[in-house]
Design an enzyme around this catalytic site. Structure first.
Site, short mmCIF file in Angstrom:
data_model
loop_
_atom_site.label_atom_id
_atom_site.label_comp_id
_atom_site.label_asym_id
_atom_site.label_seq_id
_atom_site.Cartn_x
_atom_site.Cartn_y
_atom_site.Cartn_z
N LYS A 104 6.54 4.93 11.67
CA LYS A 104 5.56 6.01 11.60
C LYS A 104 6.16 7.35 12.01
O LYS A 104 5.57 8.39 11.80
CB LYS A 104 4.37 5.71 12.53
CG LYS A 104 3.63 4.41 12.23
CD LYS A 104 2.88 4.47 10.92
CE LYS A 104 2.10 3.18 10.64
NZ LYS A 104 1.61 3.14 9.25
N LEU A 142 0.87 -1.18 0.00
CA LEU A 142 0.00 0.00 0.00
C LEU A 142 0.91 1.23 0.00
O LEU A 142 1.60 1.50 0.97
CB LEU A 142 -0.91 -0.02 1.23
CG LEU A 142 -1.81 -1.27 1.35
CD1 LEU A 142 -2.45 -1.35 2.73
CD2 LEU A 142 -2.88 -1.29 0.26
N GLY A 179 -8.82 5.37 1.81
CA GLY A 179 -8.41 4.30 2.75
C GLY A 179 -8.11 3.01 2.02
O GLY A 179 -8.49 2.81 0.87
N LYS A 201 5.93 8.44 0.98
CA LYS A 201 6.65 8.02 2.18
C LYS A 201 7.66 6.92 1.86
O LYS A 201 8.71 6.81 2.48
CB LYS A 201 5.64 7.52 3.22
CG LYS A 201 6.29 7.19 4.55
CD LYS A 201 5.29 6.84 5.62
CE LYS A 201 5.99 6.59 6.94
NZ LYS A 201 5.06 6.16 7.99
#
Length: 499
Positions: A387, A111, A217, A125
Protein backbone atom coordinates in the site's frame (compact mmCIF):
# COMPACT_ATOMS: atom_id res chain seq x y z
CA UNK A 1 -64.39 27.18 13.66
CA UNK A 2 -62.59 24.81 16.01
CA UNK A 3 -59.57 22.84 14.72
CA UNK A 4 -58.26 19.62 16.16
CA UNK A 5 -54.75 20.04 17.52
CA UNK A 6 -52.59 16.92 17.47
CA UNK A 7 -51.39 15.76 20.86
CA UNK A 8 -47.83 16.90 21.29
CA UNK A 9 -46.34 13.71 22.68
CA UNK A 10 -43.04 12.08 21.83
CA UNK A 11 -44.56 9.44 19.57
CA UNK A 12 -46.39 12.02 17.47
CA UNK A 13 -43.22 14.04 16.98
CA UNK A 14 -41.30 10.89 16.15
CA UNK A 15 -43.87 9.86 13.53
CA UNK A 16 -43.86 13.36 12.06
CA UNK A 17 -40.09 13.25 11.70
CA UNK A 18 -40.25 9.85 10.01
CA UNK A 19 -43.11 10.93 7.73
CA UNK A 20 -41.18 14.07 6.76
CA UNK A 21 -38.06 12.00 6.10
CA UNK A 22 -40.09 9.47 4.07
CA UNK A 23 -41.62 12.27 2.02
CA UNK A 24 -38.20 13.83 1.45
CA UNK A 25 -36.81 10.39 0.58
CA UNK A 26 -39.62 9.88 -1.94
CA UNK A 27 -38.94 13.21 -3.64
CA UNK A 28 -35.15 12.65 -3.74
CA UNK A 29 -35.63 9.14 -5.20
CA UNK A 30 -38.07 10.36 -7.85
CA UNK A 31 -35.81 13.28 -8.87
CA UNK A 32 -32.78 10.94 -9.08
CA UNK A 33 -34.79 8.44 -11.15
CA UNK A 34 -35.78 11.19 -13.62
CA UNK A 35 -32.18 12.42 -13.95
CA UNK A 36 -30.86 8.90 -14.56
CA UNK A 37 -33.59 8.18 -17.14
CA UNK A 38 -32.69 11.41 -18.94
CA UNK A 39 -29.03 10.38 -19.10
CA UNK A 40 -29.91 6.87 -20.33
CA UNK A 41 -32.17 8.22 -23.09
CA UNK A 42 -29.32 10.50 -24.25
CA UNK A 43 -27.06 7.50 -25.07
CA UNK A 44 -27.45 6.69 -28.78
CA UNK A 45 -25.16 3.63 -29.09
CA UNK A 46 -27.44 0.57 -28.45
CA UNK A 47 -24.67 -1.62 -26.94
CA UNK A 48 -23.40 1.15 -24.64
CA UNK A 49 -26.98 2.08 -23.75
CA UNK A 50 -27.76 -1.45 -22.60
CA UNK A 51 -24.73 -1.56 -20.25
CA UNK A 52 -25.28 2.00 -19.00
CA UNK A 53 -28.96 1.32 -18.28
CA UNK A 54 -28.09 -1.79 -16.25
CA UNK A 55 -25.50 0.21 -14.29
CA UNK A 56 -27.91 3.05 -13.58
CA UNK A 57 -30.57 0.56 -12.44
CA UNK A 58 -28.11 -1.00 -9.97
CA UNK A 59 -27.02 2.46 -8.83
CA UNK A 60 -30.61 3.59 -8.32
CA UNK A 61 -31.40 0.56 -6.15
CA UNK A 62 -28.32 1.36 -4.03
CA UNK A 63 -29.24 5.06 -3.81
CA UNK A 64 -32.84 4.26 -2.87
CA UNK A 65 -31.66 1.90 -0.13
CA UNK A 66 -29.28 4.59 1.13
CA UNK A 67 -32.18 7.06 1.41
CA UNK A 68 -34.45 4.53 3.15
CA UNK A 69 -31.80 3.45 5.66
CA UNK A 70 -30.88 7.06 6.36
CA UNK A 71 -34.54 7.91 7.05
CA UNK A 72 -34.98 4.92 9.37
CA UNK A 73 -31.61 5.44 11.05
CA UNK A 74 -31.06 1.67 11.27
CA UNK A 75 -27.88 0.46 12.91
CA UNK A 76 -26.38 -2.88 13.86
CA UNK A 77 -27.52 -4.09 17.28
CA UNK A 78 -24.19 -4.34 19.16
CA UNK A 79 -25.68 -6.77 21.70
CA UNK A 80 -26.25 -9.33 18.91
CA UNK A 81 -22.61 -9.24 17.82
CA UNK A 82 -20.57 -12.24 18.94
CA UNK A 83 -17.22 -13.76 18.10
CA UNK A 84 -17.59 -16.30 15.30
CA UNK A 85 -18.40 -19.93 16.18
CA UNK A 86 -15.69 -22.57 15.57
CA UNK A 87 -17.60 -23.94 12.55
CA UNK A 88 -17.79 -20.44 11.04
CA UNK A 89 -14.01 -19.92 11.02
CA UNK A 90 -11.87 -22.99 10.44
CA UNK A 91 -8.11 -23.35 10.85
CA UNK A 92 -5.99 -23.61 7.70
CA UNK A 93 -5.22 -27.27 7.04
CA UNK A 94 -2.57 -28.92 4.88
CA UNK A 95 -4.43 -31.78 3.21
CA UNK A 96 -3.05 -35.05 1.86
CA UNK A 97 -3.29 -36.04 -1.79
CA UNK A 98 -5.23 -33.09 -3.20
CA UNK A 99 -5.94 -33.82 -6.87
CA UNK A 100 -4.61 -30.79 -8.82
CA UNK A 101 -7.10 -31.45 -11.65
CA UNK A 102 -9.66 -29.52 -9.51
CA UNK A 103 -7.85 -26.43 -10.82
CA UNK A 104 -9.65 -26.95 -14.15
CA UNK A 105 -12.80 -25.80 -12.34
CA UNK A 106 -11.14 -22.57 -11.12
CA UNK A 107 -10.88 -19.03 -12.46
CA UNK A 108 -8.61 -16.44 -10.80
CA UNK A 109 -9.68 -12.79 -10.63
CA UNK A 110 -7.66 -9.76 -9.54
CA UNK A 111 -9.31 -6.50 -8.53
CA UNK A 112 -7.52 -4.06 -10.83
CA UNK A 113 -9.55 -0.86 -10.50
CA UNK A 114 -7.12 1.25 -8.46
CA UNK A 115 -4.64 3.86 -9.60
CA UNK A 116 -1.08 4.24 -8.29
CA UNK A 117 -1.63 7.86 -7.27
CA UNK A 118 -0.99 7.38 -3.53
CA UNK A 119 2.48 6.06 -4.43
CA UNK A 120 3.07 8.93 -6.86
CA UNK A 121 2.54 6.87 -10.02
CA UNK A 122 0.46 7.51 -13.13
CA UNK A 123 -1.91 4.79 -14.42
CA UNK A 124 -3.06 1.51 -12.84
CA UNK A 125 -1.39 0.53 -9.58
CA UNK A 126 -0.79 -2.96 -11.02
CA UNK A 127 1.93 -1.64 -13.37
CA UNK A 128 4.21 -0.40 -10.56
CA UNK A 129 7.50 -2.35 -10.58
CA UNK A 130 7.79 -4.23 -7.31
CA UNK A 131 10.59 -6.75 -7.70
CA UNK A 132 13.39 -7.47 -10.19
CA UNK A 133 11.81 -5.25 -12.85
CA UNK A 134 8.47 -7.06 -12.57
CA UNK A 135 5.13 -5.39 -11.88
CA UNK A 136 2.20 -6.66 -9.78
CA UNK A 137 0.62 -7.80 -13.05
CA UNK A 138 3.79 -9.58 -14.27
CA UNK A 139 3.99 -11.54 -11.00
CA UNK A 140 0.32 -12.59 -11.16
CA UNK A 141 0.63 -13.69 -14.80
CA UNK A 142 3.80 -15.67 -13.98
CA UNK A 143 2.00 -17.45 -11.10
CA UNK A 144 -0.95 -18.57 -13.22
CA UNK A 145 1.25 -19.51 -16.16
CA UNK A 146 3.39 -21.69 -13.88
CA UNK A 147 0.24 -23.28 -12.38
CA UNK A 148 -1.07 -24.15 -15.86
CA UNK A 149 2.28 -25.61 -16.93
CA UNK A 150 3.01 -27.52 -13.71
CA UNK A 151 -0.38 -29.25 -13.45
CA UNK A 152 -1.38 -29.23 -17.14
CA UNK A 153 -4.59 -27.30 -16.38
CA UNK A 154 -6.27 -24.24 -17.81
CA UNK A 155 -6.90 -21.59 -15.16
CA UNK A 156 -8.10 -18.35 -16.79
CA UNK A 157 -6.79 -15.07 -15.37
CA UNK A 158 -9.39 -12.30 -15.08
CA UNK A 159 -8.90 -8.60 -14.39
CA UNK A 160 -11.77 -6.48 -13.09
CA UNK A 161 -10.80 -3.01 -14.27
CA UNK A 162 -12.44 0.34 -13.60
CA UNK A 163 -12.98 3.13 -16.13
CA UNK A 164 -9.77 4.60 -14.62
CA UNK A 165 -7.59 1.59 -15.51
CA UNK A 166 -9.32 -0.05 -18.49
CA UNK A 167 -7.52 1.59 -21.43
CA UNK A 168 -4.02 1.34 -19.96
CA UNK A 169 -4.57 -2.29 -18.94
CA UNK A 170 -5.81 -3.27 -22.43
CA UNK A 171 -2.56 -1.90 -23.87
CA UNK A 172 -0.32 -3.51 -21.27
CA UNK A 173 -1.72 -7.05 -21.43
CA UNK A 174 -0.88 -7.32 -25.13
CA UNK A 175 2.66 -8.25 -24.06
CA UNK A 176 1.35 -11.55 -22.62
CA UNK A 177 -0.08 -12.77 -25.97
CA UNK A 178 2.47 -15.56 -26.41
CA UNK A 179 2.19 -16.78 -22.82
CA UNK A 180 0.40 -19.96 -21.70
CA UNK A 181 -2.45 -18.03 -20.14
CA UNK A 182 -5.97 -16.98 -21.07
CA UNK A 183 -6.48 -13.36 -19.91
CA UNK A 184 -10.01 -11.96 -19.70
CA UNK A 185 -10.99 -8.43 -18.70
CA UNK A 186 -14.21 -6.66 -17.85
CA UNK A 187 -15.11 -3.37 -16.22
CA UNK A 188 -16.71 -2.76 -12.88
CA UNK A 189 -19.64 -0.37 -12.90
CA UNK A 190 -19.35 3.38 -13.31
CA UNK A 191 -21.65 5.21 -10.89
CA UNK A 192 -22.42 8.94 -10.72
CA UNK A 193 -21.12 10.92 -7.77
CA UNK A 194 -23.97 12.57 -5.86
CA UNK A 195 -24.03 16.20 -4.75
CA UNK A 196 -24.26 16.12 -0.95
CA UNK A 197 -26.69 19.05 -0.69
CA UNK A 198 -29.07 18.51 -3.61
CA UNK A 199 -28.76 14.68 -3.75
CA UNK A 200 -28.64 15.00 -7.54
CA UNK A 201 -26.12 13.22 -9.79
CA UNK A 202 -23.02 15.28 -10.58
CA UNK A 203 -22.81 14.21 -14.26
CA UNK A 204 -25.36 15.61 -16.69
CA UNK A 205 -24.57 13.27 -19.62
CA UNK A 206 -23.05 9.80 -20.07
CA UNK A 207 -20.00 11.57 -21.54
CA UNK A 208 -19.55 13.98 -18.59
CA UNK A 209 -16.03 14.39 -17.23
CA UNK A 210 -14.44 11.39 -15.45
CA UNK A 211 -14.32 13.39 -12.20
CA UNK A 212 -18.13 13.13 -11.97
CA UNK A 213 -18.08 9.32 -11.81
CA UNK A 214 -16.59 6.71 -9.49
CA UNK A 215 -16.03 2.93 -9.33
CA UNK A 216 -18.32 1.77 -6.47
CA UNK A 217 -16.01 -0.53 -4.48
CA UNK A 218 -15.29 -4.24 -4.93
CA UNK A 219 -18.76 -5.28 -3.73
CA UNK A 220 -19.82 -4.29 -7.24
CA UNK A 221 -18.10 -7.42 -8.61
CA UNK A 222 -21.33 -9.45 -8.52
CA UNK A 223 -23.29 -6.89 -10.57
CA UNK A 224 -20.37 -6.32 -12.94
CA UNK A 225 -19.71 -10.06 -13.53
CA UNK A 226 -23.42 -10.54 -14.29
CA UNK A 227 -23.94 -7.44 -16.46
CA UNK A 228 -20.80 -8.13 -18.52
CA UNK A 229 -22.00 -11.65 -19.37
CA UNK A 230 -18.75 -13.10 -18.01
CA UNK A 231 -20.46 -15.02 -15.19
CA UNK A 232 -22.52 -17.03 -17.69
CA UNK A 233 -19.48 -17.56 -19.95
CA UNK A 234 -17.39 -18.98 -17.08
CA UNK A 235 -20.18 -21.36 -16.01
CA UNK A 236 -20.69 -22.46 -19.64
CA UNK A 237 -16.92 -23.18 -19.86
CA UNK A 238 -17.20 -25.59 -16.91
CA UNK A 239 -15.73 -23.29 -14.27
CA UNK A 240 -17.27 -23.74 -10.81
CA UNK A 241 -15.12 -21.61 -8.49
CA UNK A 242 -13.54 -18.18 -8.59
CA UNK A 243 -10.66 -16.93 -6.42
CA UNK A 244 -10.77 -13.13 -5.99
CA UNK A 245 -8.10 -10.90 -4.43
CA UNK A 246 -6.59 -7.42 -4.57
CA UNK A 247 -3.96 -7.06 -7.28
CA UNK A 248 -1.56 -5.48 -4.73
CA UNK A 249 -1.72 -8.43 -2.30
CA UNK A 250 1.38 -10.40 -3.29
CA UNK A 251 0.52 -13.20 -0.83
CA UNK A 252 -2.77 -14.06 -2.56
CA UNK A 253 -1.68 -17.07 -4.60
CA UNK A 254 -3.78 -20.08 -5.59
CA UNK A 255 -3.80 -22.63 -2.77
CA UNK A 256 -4.99 -26.21 -3.38
CA UNK A 257 -5.58 -26.81 0.35
CA UNK A 258 -8.06 -23.93 0.58
CA UNK A 259 -9.83 -24.93 -2.62
CA UNK A 260 -10.20 -28.55 -1.47
CA UNK A 261 -11.42 -27.43 2.00
CA UNK A 262 -14.08 -25.33 0.25
CA UNK A 263 -15.18 -28.30 -1.87
CA UNK A 264 -15.24 -30.71 1.11
CA UNK A 265 -17.24 -28.25 3.24
CA UNK A 266 -19.64 -27.58 0.33
CA UNK A 267 -19.12 -23.91 1.15
CA UNK A 268 -20.41 -21.44 -1.42
CA UNK A 269 -18.20 -18.68 -0.09
CA UNK A 270 -14.84 -18.66 1.71
CA UNK A 271 -13.23 -15.60 3.25
CA UNK A 272 -9.55 -15.89 4.13
CA UNK A 273 -8.91 -14.29 7.50
CA UNK A 274 -5.71 -14.07 9.51
CA UNK A 275 -4.72 -13.23 13.07
CA UNK A 276 -4.97 -9.56 13.93
CA UNK A 277 -1.93 -7.60 15.11
CA UNK A 278 -1.71 -3.99 16.30
CA UNK A 279 -1.10 -2.98 12.67
CA UNK A 280 -4.46 -4.38 11.56
CA UNK A 281 -6.82 -2.85 14.10
CA UNK A 282 -9.13 -1.34 11.48
CA UNK A 283 -9.53 -4.41 9.27
CA UNK A 284 -13.04 -5.86 8.85
CA UNK A 285 -13.75 -9.04 10.80
CA UNK A 286 -16.11 -12.03 10.69
CA UNK A 287 -18.76 -11.96 13.41
CA UNK A 288 -21.66 -14.18 14.39
CA UNK A 289 -24.85 -12.10 14.03
CA UNK A 290 -28.14 -13.84 14.78
CA UNK A 291 -26.46 -17.21 14.11
CA UNK A 292 -25.09 -16.25 10.70
CA UNK A 293 -21.55 -15.30 9.65
CA UNK A 294 -21.30 -11.63 8.70
CA UNK A 295 -18.59 -9.07 8.02
CA UNK A 296 -18.23 -6.19 10.45
CA UNK A 297 -16.36 -3.15 9.06
CA UNK A 298 -14.94 -0.33 11.16
CA UNK A 299 -17.35 2.14 9.49
CA UNK A 300 -20.31 0.23 11.00
CA UNK A 301 -18.99 0.32 14.56
CA UNK A 302 -20.61 2.83 16.96
CA UNK A 303 -18.04 5.33 18.33
CA UNK A 304 -18.41 4.07 21.91
CA UNK A 305 -17.44 0.53 20.80
CA UNK A 306 -14.43 1.44 18.64
CA UNK A 307 -11.85 0.50 21.27
CA UNK A 308 -13.49 -2.90 21.68
CA UNK A 309 -13.46 -3.42 17.89
CA UNK A 310 -9.81 -2.42 17.55
CA UNK A 311 -8.59 -4.62 20.40
CA UNK A 312 -7.59 -8.22 19.75
CA UNK A 313 -9.50 -9.61 22.72
CA UNK A 314 -12.97 -10.06 21.20
CA UNK A 315 -12.08 -9.70 17.52
CA UNK A 316 -8.98 -11.79 16.94
CA UNK A 317 -8.99 -12.03 13.14
CA UNK A 318 -9.43 -9.74 10.14
CA UNK A 319 -10.46 -10.10 6.51
CA UNK A 320 -7.58 -10.33 4.00
CA UNK A 321 -10.00 -9.75 1.09
CA UNK A 322 -8.93 -13.07 -0.45
CA UNK A 323 -12.35 -14.51 -1.36
CA UNK A 324 -13.37 -17.82 -2.94
CA UNK A 325 -16.88 -18.13 -4.41
CA UNK A 326 -18.99 -20.78 -6.08
CA UNK A 327 -19.97 -19.35 -9.49
CA UNK A 328 -23.39 -21.02 -9.64
CA UNK A 329 -24.16 -19.68 -6.16
CA UNK A 330 -23.32 -16.16 -7.38
CA UNK A 331 -25.73 -16.70 -10.28
CA UNK A 332 -28.48 -17.88 -7.91
CA UNK A 333 -28.06 -14.89 -5.58
CA UNK A 334 -28.13 -12.49 -8.55
CA UNK A 335 -31.12 -14.20 -10.22
CA UNK A 336 -33.05 -13.99 -6.95
CA UNK A 337 -32.16 -10.28 -6.69
CA UNK A 338 -31.11 -11.07 -3.11
CA UNK A 339 -27.89 -9.06 -2.90
CA UNK A 340 -28.15 -6.49 -0.12
CA UNK A 341 -24.64 -5.36 0.83
CA UNK A 342 -24.04 -2.83 3.59
CA UNK A 343 -23.57 0.64 2.12
CA UNK A 344 -20.30 2.47 2.75
CA UNK A 345 -20.88 6.22 2.41
CA UNK A 346 -17.64 7.79 1.20
CA UNK A 347 -17.65 11.60 1.60
CA UNK A 348 -15.38 13.43 -0.83
CA UNK A 349 -14.66 16.99 -1.88
CA UNK A 350 -13.95 17.60 -5.57
CA UNK A 351 -11.09 19.77 -6.85
CA UNK A 352 -13.71 22.48 -7.40
CA UNK A 353 -14.68 22.32 -3.70
CA UNK A 354 -18.01 20.55 -4.22
CA UNK A 355 -19.05 18.17 -1.39
CA UNK A 356 -20.10 14.85 -2.93
CA UNK A 357 -20.94 11.36 -1.72
CA UNK A 358 -19.96 8.02 -3.19
CA UNK A 359 -22.05 4.99 -2.27
CA UNK A 360 -19.82 1.92 -2.18
CA UNK A 361 -20.01 -1.72 -1.12
CA UNK A 362 -17.44 -4.36 -0.12
CA UNK A 363 -17.17 -7.93 -1.43
CA UNK A 364 -16.72 -9.26 2.11
CA UNK A 365 -20.22 -8.11 3.07
CA UNK A 366 -21.67 -10.72 0.67
CA UNK A 367 -20.74 -13.54 3.10
CA UNK A 368 -24.26 -13.39 4.62
CA UNK A 369 -25.91 -14.27 1.29
CA UNK A 370 -24.21 -17.62 0.70
CA UNK A 371 -24.98 -21.06 2.15
CA UNK A 372 -22.38 -22.69 4.39
CA UNK A 373 -20.15 -19.59 4.11
CA UNK A 374 -16.99 -19.98 6.18
CA UNK A 375 -13.80 -18.17 7.08
CA UNK A 376 -10.46 -19.96 6.95
CA UNK A 377 -7.75 -18.65 9.29
CA UNK A 378 -4.77 -18.63 6.94
CA UNK A 379 -1.06 -18.01 7.61
CA UNK A 380 -0.01 -14.35 7.60
CA UNK A 381 2.08 -15.05 4.49
CA UNK A 382 -1.14 -14.95 2.44
CA UNK A 383 -1.58 -11.27 3.33
CA UNK A 384 1.26 -9.29 1.79
CA UNK A 385 -0.24 -6.03 0.53
CA UNK A 386 1.82 -3.20 -0.94
CA UNK A 387 0.00 0.00 0.00
CA UNK A 388 3.02 2.27 0.44
CA UNK A 389 6.74 2.58 -0.22
CA UNK A 390 7.36 1.25 3.32
CA UNK A 391 5.77 -2.04 2.13
CA UNK A 392 7.77 -1.82 -1.09
CA UNK A 393 11.07 -1.76 0.85
CA UNK A 394 10.15 -5.09 2.48
CA UNK A 395 9.14 -6.70 -0.84
CA UNK A 396 12.29 -5.55 -2.67
CA UNK A 397 14.57 -6.77 0.12
CA UNK A 398 16.18 -10.17 0.63
CA UNK A 399 13.56 -10.93 3.29
CA UNK A 400 11.62 -12.54 0.44
CA UNK A 401 12.65 -15.01 -2.22
CA UNK A 402 10.95 -14.95 -5.61
CA UNK A 403 10.17 -18.08 -7.62
CA UNK A 404 7.59 -18.45 -10.42
CA UNK A 405 6.02 -15.12 -9.45
CA UNK A 406 5.52 -16.22 -5.82
CA UNK A 407 7.20 -14.42 -2.91
CA UNK A 408 8.09 -16.48 0.16
CA UNK A 409 9.79 -15.29 3.32
CA UNK A 410 13.42 -16.30 3.59
CA UNK A 411 14.00 -19.25 5.93
CA UNK A 412 16.47 -17.22 8.01
CA UNK A 413 13.69 -14.80 8.94
CA UNK A 414 10.67 -17.04 9.49
CA UNK A 415 11.06 -16.95 13.29
CA UNK A 416 10.59 -13.18 13.63
CA UNK A 417 7.77 -12.22 11.28
CA UNK A 418 7.89 -9.02 9.26
CA UNK A 419 9.79 -5.98 10.54
CA UNK A 420 7.89 -2.72 11.10
CA UNK A 421 8.98 -0.10 8.55
CA UNK A 422 7.85 3.54 8.65
CA UNK A 423 9.30 5.75 5.93
CA UNK A 424 8.52 9.49 6.02
CA UNK A 425 6.91 11.75 3.41
CA UNK A 426 10.13 12.12 1.40
CA UNK A 427 9.79 8.41 0.52
CA UNK A 428 6.06 8.53 -0.31
CA UNK A 429 6.44 8.49 -4.09
CA UNK A 430 8.11 5.57 -5.86
CA UNK A 431 10.45 7.86 -7.83
CA UNK A 432 11.70 9.54 -4.62
CA UNK A 433 11.99 6.16 -2.86
CA UNK A 434 14.22 4.86 -5.68
CA UNK A 435 16.43 7.97 -5.61
CA UNK A 436 17.00 7.70 -1.86
CA UNK A 437 18.20 4.06 -1.91
CA UNK A 438 21.32 3.37 -3.99
CA UNK A 439 20.56 -0.26 -3.22
CA UNK A 440 18.02 -1.94 -0.94
CA UNK A 441 19.58 -2.40 2.54
CA UNK A 442 20.07 -5.80 4.13
CA UNK A 443 17.18 -5.94 6.64
CA UNK A 444 17.24 -9.66 7.45
CA UNK A 445 17.78 -8.92 11.17
CA UNK A 446 15.73 -5.72 11.35
CA UNK A 447 12.89 -5.37 13.88
CA UNK A 448 11.89 -1.73 13.43
CA UNK A 449 12.89 1.09 11.10
CA UNK A 450 11.65 4.69 11.24
CA UNK A 451 13.02 7.23 8.77
CA UNK A 452 11.95 10.89 8.68
CA UNK A 453 13.24 13.94 6.83
CA UNK A 454 15.88 14.28 4.10
CA UNK A 455 17.64 10.90 4.42
CA UNK A 456 19.46 8.88 1.74
CA UNK A 457 21.08 5.43 1.83
CA UNK A 458 24.26 4.32 0.09
CA UNK A 459 25.00 0.85 -1.31
CA UNK A 460 25.39 -2.25 0.84
CA UNK A 461 23.90 -0.79 4.03
CA UNK A 462 22.90 -3.24 6.79
CA UNK A 463 20.11 -2.36 9.26
CA UNK A 464 19.44 -4.54 12.32
CA UNK A 465 17.42 -4.37 15.54
CA UNK A 466 15.68 -1.00 15.97
CA UNK A 467 16.95 1.87 13.83
CA UNK A 468 15.53 5.39 13.95
CA UNK A 469 16.96 7.96 11.54
CA UNK A 470 15.58 11.51 11.73
CA UNK A 471 16.90 14.48 9.75
CA UNK A 472 15.43 17.60 11.33
CA UNK A 473 14.11 20.50 9.26
CA UNK A 474 16.89 21.90 7.05
CA UNK A 475 19.25 19.01 7.87
CA UNK A 476 20.36 16.14 5.65
CA UNK A 477 21.52 12.63 6.53
CA UNK A 478 23.39 10.46 4.04
CA UNK A 479 24.11 6.92 5.25
CA UNK A 480 27.42 5.99 3.53
CA UNK A 481 28.02 2.84 1.44
CA UNK A 482 28.65 -0.26 3.53
CA UNK A 483 27.37 1.24 6.81
CA UNK A 484 26.36 -1.27 9.47
CA UNK A 485 23.64 0.08 11.83
CA UNK A 486 22.29 -1.98 14.71
CA UNK A 487 19.98 -0.52 17.39
CA UNK A 488 20.96 3.04 16.47
CA UNK A 489 19.24 6.41 16.74
CA UNK A 490 20.63 8.99 14.30
CA UNK A 491 19.42 12.59 14.30
CA UNK A 492 20.68 15.94 13.09
CA UNK A 493 22.97 16.36 10.11
CA UNK A 494 25.31 13.78 8.61
CA UNK A 495 27.15 13.47 5.34
CA UNK A 496 30.45 11.83 4.51
CA UNK A 497 32.50 13.65 1.89
CA UNK A 498 35.19 11.88 -0.14
CA UNK A 499 38.46 13.86 -0.39
Amino acid sequence: MATLEPKKDVRQRGHSAIDFKSATTGVAAKTMRNELNRMVSGETDPAKKKIFEAEMQSFFLLFNRFLTERAKGEKLDWEKINSPKPEQVRPYAVLDNVDPSILNKLAVLKLNGGLGTTMGCVGPKSIIEVREGMTFLDLSVRQIEHLNEKYNVNVPFILMNSFNTDEDTARIIQKYQNHNINILTFNQSRYPRVDKESLLPCPKETTSDKANWYPPGHGDIFDALTNSGLLDKLIAAGKEYIFISNVDNLGAVVDLNIMQTMIDAQAEYVMEVTDKTKADVKGGTIIDYDGKARLLEVAQVPKDHLDEFCSTRKFKIFNTNNIWCNLKAIKRVMDEDALNLEIIVNNKVTDAGQAVIQLETAIGAAIKHFDSAIGINVPRSRFLPVKSCSDLLLIKSKLYNLEHGVLTMDKSREFGGTPVVKLGDQFKKVANFEKRFKSIPNITELDHLTVAGDVSFGKGVRLAGTCIIVANEGNKIMIPDGTNLENKLITGNLSIIDH
